[in-house]
Design a protein around this motif. Structure first.
Motif, PDB file in Angstrom:
ATOM      1  N   ALA A   1       0.832  -1.198   0.000  1.00 60.06           N
ATOM      2  CA  ALA A   1       0.000   0.000   0.000  1.00 60.06           C
ATOM      3  C   ALA A   1       0.871   1.254   0.000  1.00 60.06           C
ATOM      4  CB  ALA A   1      -0.940   0.012   1.203  1.00 60.06           C
ATOM      5  N   SER A   2       2.192   1.076   0.152  1.00 55.80           N
ATOM      6  CA  SER A   2       3.120   2.211   0.039  1.00 55.80           C
ATOM      7  C   SER A   2       4.281   1.894  -0.889  1.00 55.80           C
ATOM      8  CB  SER A   2       3.658   2.607   1.416  1.00 55.80           C
ATOM      9  OG  SER A   2       4.444   1.584   1.978  1.00 55.80           O
ATOM     10  N   ASN A   3       4.165   0.808  -1.637  1.00 51.48           N
ATOM     11  CA  ASN A   3       5.149   0.450  -2.667  1.00 51.48           C
ATOM     12  C   ASN A   3       4.456  -0.536  -3.597  1.00 51.48           C
ATOM     13  OD1 ASN A   3       7.197  -0.394  -4.316  1.00 51.48           O
ATOM     14  ND2 ASN A   3       8.470  -1.246  -2.694  1.00 51.48           N
ATOM     15  N   GLU A   4       3.642   0.007  -4.474  1.00 47.16           N
ATOM     16  CA  GLU A   4       2.721  -0.837  -5.228  1.00 47.16           C
ATOM     17  C   GLU A   4       3.396  -1.857  -6.125  1.00 47.16           C
ATOM     18  OE1 GLU A   4      -0.003   2.137  -3.557  1.00 47.16           O
ATOM     19  OE2 GLU A   4       2.089   2.152  -4.232  1.00 47.16           O
ATOM     20  N   SER A   5       4.665  -1.667  -6.479  1.00 45.07           N
ATOM     21  CA  SER A   5       5.318  -2.643  -7.354  1.00 45.07           C
ATOM     22  C   SER A   5       5.537  -3.970  -6.639  1.00 45.07           C
ATOM     23  CB  SER A   5       6.652  -2.110  -7.875  1.00 45.07           C
ATOM     24  OG  SER A   5       7.618  -2.058  -6.852  1.00 45.07           O
ATOM     25  N   GLY A   6       5.852  -3.933  -5.365  1.00 43.42           N
ATOM     26  CA  GLY A   6       5.908  -5.151  -4.564  1.00 43.42           C
ATOM     27  C   GLY A   6       7.066  -6.087  -4.858  1.00 43.42           C
ATOM     28  N   GLU A   7       8.140  -5.600  -5.494  1.00 41.07           N
ATOM     29  CA  GLU A   7       9.278  -6.487  -5.732  1.00 41.07           C
ATOM     30  C   GLU A   7      10.574  -5.787  -5.346  1.00 41.07           C
ATOM     31  OE1 GLU A   7      11.525  -5.934  -8.519  1.00 41.07           O
ATOM     32  OE2 GLU A   7      10.520  -4.025  -8.775  1.00 41.07           O
ATOM     33  N   LEU A   8      11.627  -6.563  -5.117  1.00 38.75           N
ATOM     34  CA  LEU A   8      12.815  -6.018  -4.476  1.00 38.75           C
ATOM     35  C   LEU A   8      13.830  -5.416  -5.446  1.00 38.75           C
ATOM     36  CD1 LEU A   8      13.565  -5.826  -1.443  1.00 38.75           C
ATOM     37  CD2 LEU A   8      15.151  -7.696  -1.826  1.00 38.75           C
ATOM     38  N   HIS A   9      13.780  -5.767  -6.719  1.00 40.69           N
ATOM     39  CA  HIS A   9      14.736  -5.161  -7.648  1.00 40.69           C
ATOM     40  C   HIS A   9      14.612  -3.649  -7.634  1.00 40.69           C
ATOM     41  CE1 HIS A   9      15.981  -3.408 -11.503  1.00 40.69           C
ATOM     42  NE2 HIS A   9      17.018  -4.205 -11.362  1.00 40.69           N
ATOM     43  N   THR A  10      13.375  -3.154  -7.527  1.00 38.95           N
ATOM     44  CA  THR A  10      13.160  -1.712  -7.450  1.00 38.95           C
ATOM     45  C   THR A  10      13.970  -1.108  -6.315  1.00 38.95           C
ATOM     46  OG1 THR A  10      10.909  -2.000  -8.285  1.00 38.95           O
ATOM     47  CG2 THR A  10      11.402   0.087  -7.200  1.00 38.95           C
ATOM     48  N   GLU A  11      14.082  -1.852  -5.214  1.00 37.83           N
ATOM     49  CA  GLU A  11      14.791  -1.323  -4.052  1.00 37.83           C
ATOM     50  C   GLU A  11      16.298  -1.304  -4.268  1.00 37.83           C
ATOM     51  OE1 GLU A  11      12.588   0.060  -2.091  1.00 37.83           O
ATOM     52  OE2 GLU A  11      11.211  -0.908  -3.473  1.00 37.83           O
ATOM     53  N   LEU A  12      16.858  -2.256  -5.022  1.00 41.02           N
ATOM     54  CA  LEU A  12      18.280  -2.192  -5.380  1.00 41.02           C
ATOM     55  C   LEU A  12      18.569  -0.881  -6.096  1.00 41.02           C
ATOM     56  CD1 LEU A  12      18.946  -5.739  -6.927  1.00 41.02           C
ATOM     57  CD2 LEU A  12      19.501  -4.998  -4.611  1.00 41.02           C
ATOM     58  N   ARG A  13      17.769  -0.603  -7.080  1.00 43.25           N
ATOM     59  CA  ARG A  13      17.990   0.583  -7.914  1.00 43.25           C
ATOM     60  C   ARG A  13      17.713   1.868  -7.137  1.00 43.25           C
ATOM     61  NH1 ARG A  13      15.499   3.658 -12.277  1.00 43.25           N
ATOM     62  NH2 ARG A  13      16.958   3.814 -14.025  1.00 43.25           N
ATOM     63  N   ASN A  14      16.574   1.902  -6.429  1.00 43.80           N
ATOM     64  CA  ASN A  14      16.213   3.126  -5.727  1.00 43.80           C
ATOM     65  C   ASN A  14      17.124   3.405  -4.535  1.00 43.80           C
ATOM     66  OD1 ASN A  14      14.228   3.810  -7.490  1.00 43.80           O
ATOM     67  ND2 ASN A  14      12.528   3.125  -6.228  1.00 43.80           N
TER      68      ASN A  14
END
Length: 459
Positions: A327-340
């Motif tokens: 509900a605060s990170n709608e993509s829901g996967e961790l690759h986004t977090e590596l990049r961000n």
């Protein structure tokens, strides 16, 4: 897989994420049973017996599986709501809906959250579930069952809340537990689901929600319970300036000092977010080896701020990555977090080297394993460790012109997962989950999201 059966992966780039950040431009990984048997340059050793599968992984990068250190699975069925709110307003807007979840909803939402992460390279997931409405069924059991069916390694952070609106907290009165009820239910969850063995697929942590939704006594007794049972502790900490103000007004001290006063700093503790940390806070975390789950996308979505991750790492604080609730990170996967994690921590003047691609990969693998207390078992590709690994396909249009495979993985588009192994067993092949039907999960989550919205709308 039997210990004498081997999977051989060859002709791939390898980022081991070991203590020396060893990498191979072209190498091999041998898996025997549920363990990594060998990692090295060139072809695999000749004469290996009982090879049940040999993979030519040309054009791929092999890394340890991604480790997610903070999530709220139930939020999968409340995505896309309150999209322009800060944390407190967002919580006020969504708690009345979350307070209506039941076992069927929790199971479907866990399936959706796990499926999205696993498909994107997560091999070890965690869920901080803290909403236990009265009469809602066996929510913890439903979440554990979803993880077992998906095939990922899993930590359930059994959360709790006992400070409702009438006590100055945020949750509705009927959505919280009593102090004694929360402690008893948490202990029962540990007894039923926690596995302390080296190759455990399910572990449990004690996880009161946050300073503004739990009593001081729940924090204090929760820490005592965790240490008596030999499990880890998890909560939210220093997420917003409002939390800082709340702690000073109610307790006469900042969040870090408050946590320390209740027994909540230590090498068996990790906290989510830790955005608003001053130098003394970071020093306290480093001194006590308290871990941090860094959630860059959620922090940005809720305008919480930028966590001082480079400073934490320089001080020796263990840091992993978290998806946070969808509900605060709608993509829901961790690759986004590596990049961000890499991009957000470079914001500001002269911060172009604040975090590197390899540091970001370490946060998402070994750092996460440290934070979950499992660095001896997972998080790097080394002989003797558990066979949790991912083959990322990097020879397609999205990545083929990037010479550095780690830079391609971290800075490029989300790379397709050709194979994901958990405990030596395939969980994803060619981008598709092997143990659950993604289309069926999508339908179930849509139906449960609509049912929850209808129930919440009826009050």
């Amino acid at each position: 897989m039997a210990a004498d059966r081997r999977i051989v992966i060859e002709n791939c780039a390898i980022a081991t994420v070991d203590a020396d950040d060893t990498e191979y431009a072209s190498g091999h990984v041998v898996v025997a049973g549920n363990r990594i048997e060998a990692v090295g340059a060139g072809a695999a050793p000749e004469g290996l017996e009982n090879v049940v599968r040999r993979i030519d992984a040309s054009g791929h990068l092999v890394t340890p599986g991604l480790v997610n250190t903070h999530h709220h699975f139930y939020q999968w069925i409340t995505r896309g709501l309150a999209t322009d709110h800060n944390l407190f307003d967002w919580l006020v807007a969504l708690y009345p809906t979350w307070a209506r979840i039941d076992e069927e909803m929790a199971y479907a939402a866990a399936q959706g959250s796990l499926a999205m992460m696993a498909r994107g390279g997560v091999t070890c997931a965690m869920d901080h579930h803290y909403v236990y409405p009265q009469g809602s069924g066996d929510l913890s059991g439903a979440i554990v069952r979803a993880a077992r069916e998906t095939g990922v390694r899993f930590t359930l952070a059994r959360g709790s809340m006992d400070r409702s609106k009438k006590d100055g907290g945020l949750p509705p009165d009927f959505a919280v537990e009593t102090l004694d009820g929360a402690l008893a239910a948490t202990e029962a969850t540990i007894d039923e689901h926690h596995d302390a063995s080296f190759d455990a697929m399910t572990q449990v942590a004690v996880a009161p929600c946050s300073p503004f939704s739990v009593s001081t006594e729940l924090l204090r007794q929760g820490a005592e319970l965790a240490r008596r049972k030999g499990v880890r502790l998890h909560t939210h900490g220093s997420e917003t300036v409002e939390e800082e103000k709340f702690c000073h007004e109610l307790f006469g001290m900042g969040p870090t000092d408050y946590f320390e006063s209740t027994g909540w700093l230590g090498e068996d503790v990790w906290m989510a977010h830790c955005v608003h940390m001053n130098d003394s806070d970071i020093a306290a975390f480093a001194r006590t080896r308290t871990g941090v789950a860094h959630c860059p996308s959620s922090n940005a979505r809720l305008a919480a701020g930028i966590a001082r991750v480079p400073d934490m790492l320089a001080a020796g604080v263990p840091v992993g990555l978290g998806v946070d609730g969808t509900a605060s990170n709608e993509s829901g996967e961790l690759h986004t977090e590596l990049r961000n994690a890499l991009l957000i921590n470079r914001l500001g003047a002269h911060r172009e080297a604040a975090l590197s691609a390899r540091q970001a990969l370490r946060l998402g693998t070994y750092g996460g394993a440290q934070v979950l207390g499992r660095a001896a078992e997972i998080g790097s590709l080394e002989p003797g460790k558990l066979a949790d690994l991912v083959l990322w396909k990097l020879d397609t249009l999205a990545h083929a012109s990037i010479a550095d495979p780690v830079a391609a993985l971290v800075l490029g588009a989300a790379a397709p997962v050709t194979l994901s192994l958990v405990n030596g067993e395939p969980v994803v092949e060619n981008g598709r989950l092997l143990h659950v039907d993604e289309d069926a999960v999508a339908r179930a989550t849509r139906d449960e999201a609509r049912r929850l919205a209808r129930i919440a709308g009826q009050g």
